[in-house]
Design a protein around this motif. Structure first.
Motif, short mmCIF file in Angstrom:
data_model
loop_
_atom_site.label_atom_id
_atom_site.label_comp_id
_atom_site.label_asym_id
_atom_site.label_seq_id
_atom_site.Cartn_x
_atom_site.Cartn_y
_atom_site.Cartn_z
N ARG A 70 22.22 78.44 -2.35
CA ARG A 70 21.67 77.10 -2.55
C ARG A 70 22.32 76.09 -1.61
NH1 ARG A 70 23.36 72.79 -5.21
NH2 ARG A 70 25.17 73.91 -6.05
N HIS A 71 23.63 76.17 -1.48
CA HIS A 71 24.35 75.22 -0.62
C HIS A 71 23.96 75.44 0.85
CE1 HIS A 71 27.80 72.65 0.57
NE2 HIS A 71 27.79 73.43 1.64
N VAL A 72 23.93 76.70 1.28
CA VAL A 72 23.60 77.00 2.67
C VAL A 72 22.17 76.57 2.99
CG1 VAL A 72 23.31 78.84 4.36
CG2 VAL A 72 25.26 78.87 2.80
N ASP A 73 21.26 76.82 2.06
CA ASP A 73 19.87 76.43 2.29
C ASP A 73 19.75 74.92 2.44
OD1 ASP A 73 16.94 77.59 2.10
OD2 ASP A 73 16.96 75.71 0.96
N ALA A 74 20.46 74.18 1.60
CA ALA A 74 20.42 72.71 1.69
C ALA A 74 21.00 72.24 3.02
CB ALA A 74 21.17 72.10 0.51
N TYR A 75 22.08 72.89 3.46
CA TYR A 75 22.72 72.55 4.73
C TYR A 75 21.73 72.71 5.89
CZ TYR A 75 26.01 73.03 8.67
OH TYR A 75 26.68 72.90 9.86
N VAL A 76 21.06 73.86 5.95
CA VAL A 76 20.11 74.13 7.03
C VAL A 76 18.92 73.18 6.95
CG1 VAL A 76 18.52 75.84 7.99
CG2 VAL A 76 20.83 76.52 7.27
N LYS A 77 18.47 72.91 5.75
CA LYS A 77 17.32 72.01 5.58
C LYS A 77 17.65 70.61 6.12
CE LYS A 77 14.02 70.42 2.09
NZ LYS A 77 13.65 70.47 0.65
N ARG A 78 18.91 70.17 5.89
CA ARG A 78 19.30 68.86 6.41
C ARG A 78 19.31 68.86 7.95
NH1 ARG A 78 23.02 69.02 2.01
NH2 ARG A 78 24.68 69.79 3.39
N LEU A 79 19.77 69.95 8.54
CA LEU A 79 19.79 70.02 10.01
C LEU A 79 18.39 69.96 10.59
CD1 LEU A 79 22.51 72.73 10.83
CD2 LEU A 79 22.78 70.28 10.45
N VAL A 80 17.46 70.69 9.96
CA VAL A 80 16.08 70.66 10.43
C VAL A 80 15.50 69.26 10.28
CG1 VAL A 80 13.75 71.56 10.01
CG2 VAL A 80 15.72 73.12 9.97
N GLY A 81 15.82 68.60 9.17
CA GLY A 81 15.34 67.23 8.97
C GLY A 81 15.88 66.27 10.03
N ALA A 82 17.10 66.53 10.53
CA ALA A 82 17.69 65.70 11.59
C ALA A 82 17.24 66.14 12.98
CB ALA A 82 19.21 65.76 11.50
N LYS A 83 16.33 67.12 13.03
CA LYS A 83 15.76 67.62 14.28
C LYS A 83 16.83 68.22 15.19
CE LYS A 83 11.75 64.57 14.15
NZ LYS A 83 10.93 63.57 14.86
N VAL A 84 17.76 68.98 14.58
CA VAL A 84 18.74 69.72 15.35
C VAL A 84 18.02 70.83 16.11
CG1 VAL A 84 20.71 71.31 15.16
CG2 VAL A 84 20.68 69.18 13.85
N ALA A 100 18.45 81.38 5.51
CA ALA A 100 18.04 79.97 5.47
C ALA A 100 17.45 79.54 6.80
CB ALA A 100 19.24 79.09 5.10
N CYS A 101 18.02 79.99 7.92
CA CYS A 101 17.50 79.62 9.24
C CYS A 101 16.11 80.21 9.46
CB CYS A 101 18.46 80.08 10.34
SG CYS A 101 20.00 79.13 10.41
N ARG A 102 15.89 81.42 8.95
CA ARG A 102 14.56 82.00 9.06
C ARG A 102 13.55 81.23 8.22
NH1 ARG A 102 16.56 88.33 8.56
NH2 ARG A 102 16.95 88.67 10.81
N ARG A 103 14.00 80.83 7.03
CA ARG A 103 13.09 80.12 6.12
C ARG A 103 12.69 78.76 6.71
NH1 ARG A 103 16.16 79.90 1.91
NH2 ARG A 103 15.30 81.78 0.93
N HIS A 104 13.65 78.07 7.30
CA HIS A 104 13.37 76.71 7.80
C HIS A 104 13.11 76.66 9.31
CE1 HIS A 104 14.32 74.93 3.91
NE2 HIS A 104 15.43 75.66 3.86
N LYS A 105 13.06 77.84 9.95
CA LYS A 105 12.73 77.93 11.37
C LYS A 105 13.72 77.17 12.24
CE LYS A 105 7.78 78.57 10.47
NZ LYS A 105 6.41 78.07 10.76
N VAL A 164 28.15 86.55 10.92
CA VAL A 164 27.36 85.41 10.43
C VAL A 164 26.93 85.71 9.00
CG1 VAL A 164 25.27 84.05 10.74
CG2 VAL A 164 26.56 84.82 12.74
N PRO A 165 27.19 84.80 8.03
CA PRO A 165 26.78 85.03 6.65
C PRO A 165 25.27 85.29 6.54
CG PRO A 165 28.26 83.16 6.79
CD PRO A 165 27.90 83.52 8.19
N SER A 166 24.92 86.27 5.74
CA SER A 166 23.50 86.59 5.57
C SER A 166 22.72 85.43 4.98
CB SER A 166 23.35 87.84 4.68
OG SER A 166 23.94 87.61 3.40
N GLU A 167 23.38 84.64 4.11
CA GLU A 167 22.71 83.47 3.51
C GLU A 167 22.30 82.47 4.59
OE1 GLU A 167 25.49 85.26 0.53
OE2 GLU A 167 25.63 84.63 2.65
N LEU A 168 23.14 82.34 5.61
CA LEU A 168 22.81 81.40 6.68
C LEU A 168 21.63 81.92 7.50
CD1 LEU A 168 23.49 78.83 8.22
CD2 LEU A 168 25.15 80.12 9.56
N LEU A 169 21.62 83.18 7.81
CA LEU A 169 20.51 83.76 8.57
C LEU A 169 19.21 83.63 7.80
CD1 LEU A 169 19.40 85.27 10.99
CD2 LEU A 169 20.15 87.42 9.92
#
Length: 541
Positions: A75-89, A110-115, A103-108
């Motif tokens: 949940r935390h990692v997904d929120a982190y990635v979602k914020r980055l995408v919202g900031a147009k990183v 989340a990055c796939r989910r949010h592109k 690389v943590p699997s949760e991070l991978l």
């Protein structure tokens, strides 16, 4: 990945182009489709939420500190990635070690989910090396572009301070971009226009009315686009000029037959921003200085003839302009650039003006032919004076005054300006001896003495010193033979004879009051020219 970019493309540094410059050990774990996006910067951050500090198009680097402990939950990692995408990183680079071996699997996930593009950075490649590579890429073939932009920005800043800033800004714009330009006020009327020599002058105003209606009735940042068959008008762009409350204050309309290069678009955006600043300052902004200036320009006599209530109102406006209270004393400060009275070529008067406003905590600053003048509530401590002098400036610091005494305070400061210019030393009005010698200063006084007394000063010491002592004593006694003889310990005929010698040497009429006055002033500065001379109150001659 695409082939290595050519130098002509380097002003469009994309993520894909940058990754081509990096060591092959970097592995793209997930391609979020951002390879063609413009890359603004590369920045490491270990914050749980770095997005408030990130510009759009950032390549963010992390070693995984935010994902330790509870931060590593899905949940935390997904929120982190979602914020980055919202900031147009643009992409996230994950550094192996010291916190994670992989690389943590949760991070991978989340990055796939949010592109979001995710890149694994091995321990052998430090973050600093990645940032340095990006800086070098920008510098290598973009240096010329950056210098041109810097020169253009300085030109735009000078235009802002010109007597007709809007016209000068448009004139600068059409020199840097192949466009015609039209500035329209909130009432739809043309305020300024410009076009390149021999270029298109634009289209009929009536054809632009639909675009103007959209620009002046819409809200938020936007660009209206249209096109016409007239030369130079295949592409017409309209930019609204908005207040801080999103009120439409006017519009800038540009026309061209060709697409603008990124550097030219940057100039356009700078001009839009400066025009917005100008119309905001004219219609809103800080109201106190404009109200104060209007009152004094239209009713200057009100300072002496106005009611107490009116004068207090002006004092309140002045206090707001100086961030002070109504009762705080004021000072006039004049700044002189001793080495170069004119503005240096290519320097920005806007930057200088803002610098003086900041240093003196005042909006009441003007650029002058000798440097600048400011009204401030500050005492201008020695530490501030030292900092300003390090910049090559010298100051005349006025004495404390009030609103009604500002004009006189300015005149007192002005009277010391030539002394500061000639001596190269700052001066405080309240520390100056208000006499001719005090105002003249050591350097100018020595020049006067050297010129007026040159025939006497050229004599050997045995003749020179007694003659100067006699002249000093005779002048101090207003030309009285008996009084000067008594003062000097000489016979009156001896004094008369030596004064005659002096008149002949100096080739002047010592009976004239002006001649006596000038010689008396000059005598105050002879010590530095000939060493210790006997004073009238010293041993007789």
């Amino acid at each position: 990945m695409s082939p290595e970019p050519t130098p002509s493309r380097l002003s469009f540094v994309t993520l894909e182009q940058f990754l081509n410059q990096l060591p092959p050990e970097l592995e793209i774990l997930h391609d979020g489709g951002s390879g063609a996006e413009l890359l603004r910067w590369v920045e490491p951050s270990e914050l749980d939420d770095p997005t408030p500090y990130l510009p759009e198009g950032e390549f963010l680097l992390t070693s995984g500190l935010p994902f330790l402990g509870d931060g590593g939950s899905a949940r935390h990692v997904d929120a982190y990635v979602k914020r980055l995408v919202g900031a147009k990183v643009a992409a996230l680079g994950f550094g192996i070690k010291p916190y994670f071996d992989t690389v943590p699997s949760e991070l991978l996930t989340a990055c796939r989910r949010h592109k979001l593009t995710l890149i694994e950075i091995p321990e052998s490649i430090p973050f600093a090396a990645i940032g340095l590579q990006f800086s070098q890429l920008l510098e290598s073939d973009n240096a010329k572009v950056f210098r041109q932009l810097a020169d253009t920005n300085r030109q735009l800043m000078r235009a802002v301070l010109s007597p007709r800033p809007e016209h000068e800004l448009l004139a600068a714009l059409v020199q840097k971009a192949p466009v015609w330009a039209l500035l329209v006020g909130a009432d739809g009327r043309v305020r300024a226009r410009a076009h390149a020599a021999g270029g298109s002058t634009g289209v009929e105003h009536s054809l632009l009315e639909p675009m103007l209606e959209r620009l002046l009735s819409g809200s938020g940042p936007r660009v209206e686009v249209d096109g016409f068959e007239q030369p130079g008008s295949a592409m017409v762009f309209g930019h609204p000029l908005r207040s801080t409350k999103d009120a439409n204050l006017g519009a800038l309309i540009l026309g061209s037959d060709v697409a603008l290069a990124p550097a030219q678009n940057s100039v356009v955006q700078s001009v839009v921003g400066l025009l917005e600043l100008l119309v905001r300052q004219r219609t809103s902004g800080s109201l106190a200085p404009s109200q104060l200036a209007t009152a004094l320009l239209l009713h200057p006599e009100s300072l002496s003839t106005g009611s107490t209530r009116h004068v207090n109102g002006l004092k309140d406006l002045l206090a707001q302009s100086l961030s002070s209270t109504r009762s705080a004393p004021l000072r006039v400060v004049q700044g002189i650039k001793v080495d170069s009275p004119e503005w240096p070529a290519g320097d920005s008067p806007v930057r200088e003006l803002l610098q003086w406003r900041r240093l003196f905590d005042s909006k009441l600053v003007e650029i002058t032919d000798y440097g600048f003048a400011a009204i401030t509530r500050l005492k201008v401590e020695d530490s501030l004076l030292a900092d300003i002098e390090k910049l090559g400036w010298r100051l005349v610091i006025g004495d404390p005054t009030e609103l009604t005494g500002l004009a006189a305070a300015y005149q007192r400061a002005t009277s010391l300006r030539s002394r500061v210019q000639s001596s190269g030393k700052s001066a405080r009005v309240d520390e100056v001896t208000w006499s001719v010698t005090g105002l003249l200063g050591r350097e100018a006084g020595s020049m006067l003495a050297a010129r007026l007394l040159e025939p006497v000063l050229a004599l050997d010491a045995e003749r020179r010193d007694p003659l100067l002592a006699v002249l000093r004593g005779w002048l101090s006694e207003n030309g009285s033979w008996d009084a000067s003889a008594k003062l000097l310990g000489l016979h009156r005929n001896s004094v008369r004879r030596q004064i005659g010698v002096l008149a002949e040497l100096l080739d002047t009429d010592l009976s004239q009051a002006q001649v006596r006055a000038e010689l008396w002033i000059a005598l105050q500065y002879t010590d530095g020219l000939v060493g210790g001379l006997p004073r009238p109150d010293g041993p007789g001659v």
